[in-house]
Scaffold this motif. Structure first.
Motif, PDB file in Angstrom:
ATOM      1  N   GLY A  34       0.827  -1.129  -0.006  1.00  0.00           N
ATOM      2  CA  GLY A  34       0.060  -0.200   0.036  1.00  0.00           C
ATOM      3  C   GLY A  34       0.892   1.240  -0.024  1.00  0.00           C
ATOM      4  O   GLY A  34       2.104   1.310   0.259  1.00  0.00           O
ATOM      5  N   PRO A  35       0.237   2.456  -0.494  1.00  0.00           N
ATOM      6  CA  PRO A  35       1.114   3.590  -0.292  1.00  0.00           C
ATOM      7  C   PRO A  35       1.513   4.011   0.927  1.00  0.00           C
ATOM      8  O   PRO A  35       1.161   3.317   1.937  1.00  0.00           O
ATOM      9  CB  PRO A  35       0.091   4.671  -1.091  1.00  0.00           C
ATOM     10  N   ASN A  36       2.451   5.192   0.943  1.00  0.00           N
ATOM     11  CA  ASN A  36       2.936   5.422   2.078  1.00  0.00           C
ATOM     12  C   ASN A  36       1.967   5.971   3.125  1.00  0.00           C
ATOM     13  O   ASN A  36       0.958   6.575   2.664  1.00  0.00           O
ATOM     14  CB  ASN A  36       3.960   6.886   1.953  1.00  0.00           C
ATOM     15  N   ALA A  38      -0.430   4.132   4.532  1.00  0.00           N
ATOM     16  CA  ALA A  38      -1.665   3.366   4.220  1.00  0.00           C
ATOM     17  C   ALA A  38      -1.809   2.750   5.709  1.00  0.00           C
ATOM     18  O   ALA A  38      -3.144   2.283   5.752  1.00  0.00           O
ATOM     19  CB  ALA A  38      -1.473   2.500   2.955  1.00  0.00           C
ATOM     20  N   GLY A  39      -0.907   2.548   6.580  1.00  0.00           N
ATOM     21  CA  GLY A  39      -1.261   1.688   7.772  1.00  0.00           C
ATOM     22  C   GLY A  39      -0.680   0.254   7.971  1.00  0.00           C
ATOM     23  O   GLY A  39      -0.972  -0.322   8.741  1.00  0.00           O
ATOM     24  N   LYS A  40       0.330   0.075   7.069  1.00  0.00           N
ATOM     25  CA  LYS A  40       1.166  -1.291   7.061  1.00  0.00           C
ATOM     26  C   LYS A  40       1.729  -1.307   8.253  1.00  0.00           C
ATOM     27  O   LYS A  40       1.689  -2.236   9.042  1.00  0.00           O
ATOM     28  CB  LYS A  40       2.001  -1.226   6.038  1.00  0.00           C
ATOM     29  N   THR A  41       2.634  -0.340   8.746  1.00  0.00           N
ATOM     30  CA  THR A  41       3.375  -0.377   9.968  1.00  0.00           C
ATOM     31  C   THR A  41       2.495  -0.680  11.335  1.00  0.00           C
ATOM     32  O   THR A  41       2.706  -1.236  12.225  1.00  0.00           O
ATOM     33  CB  THR A  41       4.442   0.615   9.909  1.00  0.00           C
ATOM     34  N   PHE A  82      11.927  -4.245  11.824  1.00  0.00           N
ATOM     35  CA  PHE A  82      11.555  -2.814  11.916  1.00  0.00           C
ATOM     36  C   PHE A  82      11.801  -2.009  10.697  1.00  0.00           C
ATOM     37  O   PHE A  82      13.010  -2.276  10.086  1.00  0.00           O
ATOM     38  CB  PHE A  82      12.063  -2.122  13.128  1.00  0.00           C
ATOM     39  N   GLN A  83      10.913  -1.074  10.406  1.00  0.00           N
ATOM     40  CA  GLN A  83      11.231  -0.250   9.065  1.00  0.00           C
ATOM     41  C   GLN A  83      12.263   0.451   9.559  1.00  0.00           C
ATOM     42  O   GLN A  83      13.242   0.703   8.539  1.00  0.00           O
ATOM     43  CB  GLN A  83       9.913   0.474   8.852  1.00  0.00           C
ATOM     44  N   ASN A  84      12.218   1.190  10.658  1.00  0.00           N
ATOM     45  CA  ASN A  84      13.505   2.089  11.130  1.00  0.00           C
ATOM     46  C   ASN A  84      14.284   1.173  11.830  1.00  0.00           C
ATOM     47  O   ASN A  84      14.009   0.802  12.804  1.00  0.00           O
ATOM     48  CB  ASN A  84      12.864   3.257  11.701  1.00  0.00           C
ATOM     49  N   ASP A 174       9.114  -5.851   8.011  1.00  0.00           N
ATOM     50  CA  ASP A 174       8.728  -4.413   7.821  1.00  0.00           C
ATOM     51  C   ASP A 174       9.659  -4.013   6.879  1.00  0.00           C
ATOM     52  O   ASP A 174      10.772  -3.504   7.174  1.00  0.00           O
ATOM     53  CB  ASP A 174       8.365  -3.682   8.976  1.00  0.00           C
ATOM     54  N   GLU A 175       9.524  -3.995   5.554  1.00  0.00           N
ATOM     55  CA  GLU A 175      10.278  -3.138   4.512  1.00  0.00           C
ATOM     56  C   GLU A 175      11.867  -3.573   4.771  1.00  0.00           C
ATOM     57  O   GLU A 175      12.571  -2.950   4.699  1.00  0.00           O
ATOM     58  CB  GLU A 175      10.134  -1.746   4.575  1.00  0.00           C
ATOM     59  N   PRO A 176      12.105  -4.950   4.496  1.00  0.00           N
ATOM     60  CA  PRO A 176      13.355  -5.513   4.446  1.00  0.00           C
ATOM     61  C   PRO A 176      14.255  -4.864   3.451  1.00  0.00           C
ATOM     62  O   PRO A 176      15.543  -4.819   3.772  1.00  0.00           O
ATOM     63  CB  PRO A 176      13.259  -7.149   4.619  1.00  0.00           C
ATOM     64  N   GLU A 206       6.417  -4.389   2.057  1.00  0.00           N
ATOM     65  CA  GLU A 206       7.409  -3.985   1.029  1.00  0.00           C
ATOM     66  C   GLU A 206       6.921  -3.238  -0.120  1.00  0.00           C
ATOM     67  O   GLU A 206       5.851  -3.527  -0.527  1.00  0.00           O
ATOM     68  CB  GLU A 206       8.387  -5.518   0.781  1.00  0.00           C
ATOM     69  N   HIS A 207       7.841  -2.201  -0.495  1.00  0.00           N
ATOM     70  CA  HIS A 207       7.246  -1.500  -1.359  1.00  0.00           C
ATOM     71  C   HIS A 207       7.939  -2.033  -2.775  1.00  0.00           C
ATOM     72  O   HIS A 207       7.509  -1.315  -4.042  1.00  0.00           O
ATOM     73  CB  HIS A 207       7.797   0.085  -1.410  1.00  0.00           C
ATOM     74  N   ASP A 208       9.012  -2.565  -2.732  1.00  0.00           N
ATOM     75  CA  ASP A 208       9.661  -3.133  -4.196  1.00  0.00           C
ATOM     76  C   ASP A 208       8.605  -4.137  -4.784  1.00  0.00           C
ATOM     77  O   ASP A 208       8.423  -5.417  -4.154  1.00  0.00           O
ATOM     78  CB  ASP A 208      11.047  -3.682  -3.873  1.00  0.00           C
TER      79      ASP A 208
HETATM   80  N1  LIG Z   1       2.148   6.437  16.901  1.00  0.00           N
HETATM   81  C1  LIG Z   1       1.251   7.241  15.966  1.00  0.00           C
HETATM   82  N2  LIG Z   1       0.513   8.391  16.461  1.00  0.00           N
HETATM   83  C2  LIG Z   1      -0.134   9.021  15.435  1.00  0.00           C
HETATM   84  N3  LIG Z   1      -0.285   8.803  14.312  1.00  0.00           N
HETATM   85  C3  LIG Z   1       0.271   7.712  13.733  1.00  0.00           C
HETATM   86  C4  LIG Z   1       1.248   6.869  14.868  1.00  0.00           C
HETATM   87  N4  LIG Z   1       1.665   5.658  13.995  1.00  0.00           N
HETATM   88  C5  LIG Z   1       1.120   6.078  12.810  1.00  0.00           C
HETATM   89  N5  LIG Z   1       0.316   6.937  12.609  1.00  0.00           N
HETATM   90  C6  LIG Z   1      -0.514   7.377  11.509  1.00  0.00           C
HETATM   91  O1  LIG Z   1      -1.062   6.206  10.964  1.00  0.00           O
HETATM   92  C7  LIG Z   1      -0.834   6.222   9.556  1.00  0.00           C
HETATM   93  C8  LIG Z   1      -0.408   5.021   9.017  1.00  0.00           C
HETATM   94  O2  LIG Z   1       1.086   5.098   9.428  1.00  0.00           O
HETATM   95  P1  LIG Z   1       2.046   3.798   9.207  1.00  0.00           P
HETATM   96  O3  LIG Z   1       3.352   4.208   9.666  1.00  0.00           O
HETATM   97  O4  LIG Z   1       1.071   2.510   9.485  1.00  0.00           O
HETATM   98  O5  LIG Z   1       2.146   3.661   7.497  1.00  0.00           O
HETATM   99  P2  LIG Z   1       3.021   2.787   6.647  1.00  0.00           P
HETATM  100  O6  LIG Z   1       1.767   2.069   5.777  1.00  0.00           O
HETATM  101  O7  LIG Z   1       3.522   1.925   7.268  1.00  0.00           O
HETATM  102  O8  LIG Z   1       3.598   3.794   5.765  1.00  0.00           O
HETATM  103  P3  LIG Z   1       5.193   3.867   5.054  1.00  0.00           P
HETATM  104  O9  LIG Z   1       4.891   3.028   3.677  1.00  0.00           O
HETATM  105  O10 LIG Z   1       5.642   5.159   4.848  1.00  0.00           O
HETATM  106  O11 LIG Z   1       5.991   3.103   5.805  1.00  0.00           O
HETATM  107  C9  LIG Z   1      -0.142   7.647   9.204  1.00  0.00           C
HETATM  108  O12 LIG Z   1      -1.106   8.712   8.742  1.00  0.00           O
HETATM  109  C10 LIG Z   1       0.471   8.048  10.430  1.00  0.00           C
HETATM  110  O13 LIG Z   1       0.827   9.433  10.271  1.00  0.00           O
END
Ligand SMILES: Nc1ncnc2c1ncn2[C@@H]1O[C@H](COP(=O)(O)OP(=O)(O)OP(=O)(O)O)[C@@H](O)[C@H]1O
Ligand SMILES: [Mg+2]
Lengths: 254, 323
Positions: A34-36, A38-41, A82-84, A174-176, A206-208
């Motif tokens: 899903g796009p940045n 999107a809520g994956k992490t 972890f992604q980070n 998460d995004e290895p 993963e984005h790739d």
């Molecule tokens: N601890 C938090 N507190 C507030 N908002 C959060 C928190 N964690 C994530 N969010 C919000 O939830 C949404 C989803 O974030 P998430 O990190 O899950 O996206 P992602 O799909 O992993 O993105 P990416 O591909 O950039 O890693 C974003 O709008 C983010 O700002």
């Protein structure tokens, strides 16, 4: 193996994950794309106990695990990367991997103080296994290195080796391949495929797309926290909603 | 070539790692025969007491990454606990010491359980408050403590064996320093020690592999508090007279400074940090008023030129050169 039902997480006004359901079968490699933003992490953080769900249920082998702390989930065979990067930079590469097997060891402070018999021998055996794992993920030459002296790509693999040291039933990556070059990404692809062949259940963000399409049994697509689509790589590749979401994301990004 | 592959003196599995310990034992065993008078014995005992407290405190600060600004409070509780129980209630000193240590351990454990669920630097705040409360109580409860004037403490005796005088006490404190070095080194080299360093490096990664970070921090905090209390008890019996100053905030800061200057997460750093900073005020005393300035400048210089602390910086320097 893993059943996620109607999972929702809100942060204040933001709904990061909204009513998401899917099932991961044992021994498969399941991708979440899903796009940045999107809520994956956030989804990973919910399943691995970092966050408590606002609503919904997460069941691992039939047992509800929503809201259970990460250190308790580790006992149930849940592991992740972890992604980070989350590597202990004050440890060596080998020691980082060894922490993965923490639960197998006697970690009593009093026993440690008096060098309780058996602790050292078990630790030596673990050291050897950790070295093998580092080899397996392609970091063999960093066995003696301090984590802080390792390049980014090696640290990404180090996290996988640490997660494997726990001998997990289900492994979340998460995004290895984030931030890796073409060759390194290809190697990670090979590594994940090998995990699949070894029967480890893998859930992957993963984005790739090339990597995702090649290693995944099934794919879940998230967009704005909602599940947009789910299916085999072939189904996802041709799904209109998915194409639209990705094109939309690309135009926004441009 | 990395520093780890070079068999340096402090590396866990190197056969050379007993060399520093052997040197310490040799120095401690020789000192009584070269120290000219009891004043030097007194300095040595104060150094030894600080080393022992600082080694345990370093497990908390250097390994767990948690700061305690109230360790002098635990030391003071140990000192006054023993003093009150032995002088007002005629308890045997060993029993008083053990009872006080257990109570202090429980107190620290309760504070940590309440505080460490919250992450971050709440423990520093809580121990700061706790230390101040201890100080106030010791000063105000003059019926028990003698108030600001202090109170006298009976001699220490165990199994009918009386310990009195600088020379006898020296051996007790020297023995405790060696025990502290050995026990702390054993912890550091064990899986528990690795878990502590891992949780300092990345708390979330540690939790994900099953390290109960809150439990580890709680246990190490309680352990370090117990060590401070025991050293407080013994120091009280040794000194024979104590004032609330032993539990003062500035003492707590001194202990933290010893940890940092010697080197975070370094057992030998604690030995050097505590020895150096206990000696400094005595050495600088003839500067007549300038000693505080000199003290501060030495601290600042250490922080700037040896930011990881004295011992880790030197170890890194030498292993890099030879490796
Ligand atoms: N601890 C938090 N507190 C507030 N908002 C959060 C928190 N964690 C994530 N969010 C919000 O939830 C949404 C989803 O974030 P998430 O990190 O899950 O996206 P992602 O799909 O992993 O993105 P990416 O591909 O950039 O890693 C974003 O709008 C983010 O700002
Ligand atoms: Mg993410």
């Amino acid at each position: 193996m893993l059943v996620v039902e109607n999972l929702t997480k809100t942060f204040g006004g933001v709904t990061a994950v909204s009513d998401v359901s899917f099932t991961v079968e044992k021994g498969t490699t399941h991708a979440v794309i899903g796009p940045n933003g999107a809520g994956k992490t956030t989804l990973f953080n919910l399943i691995t106990g970092v966050y408590t769900p606002t609503l919904g249920s997460i069941r691992l082998e039939g047992v509800e695990i929503g809201g259970i702390a990460p250190e308790k989930l580790a006992r149930r065979g849940v592991s992740r990367t972890f992604q980070n990067l989350q590597v202990s930079m004050n440890l060596s590469a080998l020691e980082n991997v060894m922490t993965g097997a923490h639960l197998e060891l006697n970690s009593s402070l009093v026993a440690a103080m008096v060098r309780w018999p058996g602790i050292a021998a078990k630790d030596r055996a673990l050291r050897a296994r950790a070295a093998e794992l580092l080899d397996f993920v392609g970091c063999g030459r960093y066995a003696g290195a301090d984590a802080r002296s390792m390049p980014y790509g090696a640290l990404k693999r180090l996290e996988i080796a640490r997660a494997l040291a726990a001998d997990p039933k289900i492994l979340f990556l998460d995004e290895p391949a984030a931030g890796l070059n073409h060759t390194e990404t290809h190697e990670i692809e090979g590594l994940i495929a090998e995990l699949g062949r070894r029967g480890i259940t893998v859930v992957l963000v993963e984005h790739d797309m090339k990597l995702v399409m090649s290693v995944s049994t099934r794919i879940v697509v998230l967009d704005y926290g909602k599940k947009l689509a789910e299916g085999t790589p072939e189904e996802i590749r041709t799904n209109r909603d998915v194409i639209a979401a990705y094109l939309g994301a690309e135009t926004e990004g441009a | 070539m990395t520093s780890l592959s070079f068999p340096n003196l402090l590396e866990p599995r190197s056969p050379m790692r007993f060399v520093p310990l052997a040197i310490l034992v040799a120095v401690l065993a020789t000192l009584p025969f070269v120290l000219p008078n009891v004043w030097y014995f007194d300095v040595a005992i104060r150094i030894a007491a600080n080393i022992t407290v600082v080694i345990a405190l370093n497990l908390l600060i250097g390994h767990c990454g948690q700061i305690s600004l109230g360790h002098a409070g635990f030391f003071g509780l140990g000192a006054y606990g023993s003093a009150i129980l032995t002088s007002l209630y005629a308890w045997p000193p060993m029993l008083a010491l053990a009872a006080t240590a257990i109570v202090v351990g429980l107190l620290a454990w309760l504070v940590a359980v309440a505080i460490l669920r919250l992450q971050g630097h709440y423990l520093a705040m809580a121990t700061l408050g706790l230390g101040i409360i201890v100080s106030i109580v010791l000063t105000n409860e003059s019926a028990f403590t003698g108030g600001p004037d202090g109170m006298s403490v009976p001699d220490f005796a165990v199994f009918g064996l009386r310990i009195a005088g600088e020379k006898a006490w020296y051996w007790v404190f020297a023995g405790l320093v060696v025990a502290a070095v050995v026990f702390a080194t054993n912890i550091v080299e064990s899986p528990a020690g690795r878990a502590l360093r891992a949780l300092h490096g990345s708390e979330i990664a540690a939790r994900v592999v099953g390290i109960d970070t809150a439990s580890f921090k709680t246990r190490v905090f309680a352990l370090s508090a117990v060590v401070a209390a025991v050293m407080g008890s013994l120091s009280a019996h040794y000194m024979g007279f104590i004032t609330p100053g032993v539990a003062g905030f500035s003492k707590s800061v001194e202990l933290v400074t010893m940890v940092v200057v010697g080197g975070l997460a370094s057992v030998w750093g604690s030995v050097f940090g505590a020895a150096l900073l206990t000696l400094l005020p005595d050495v600088l005393a003839h500067l007549e008023g300038w000693e505080t300035l000199a003290f501060g400048m030495i601290l600042v210089a250490t922080m700037i030129f040896l930011p990881r602390g004295i011992v880790p910086s030197l170890v890194a320097f030498f292993t890099k050169k030879e490796g």
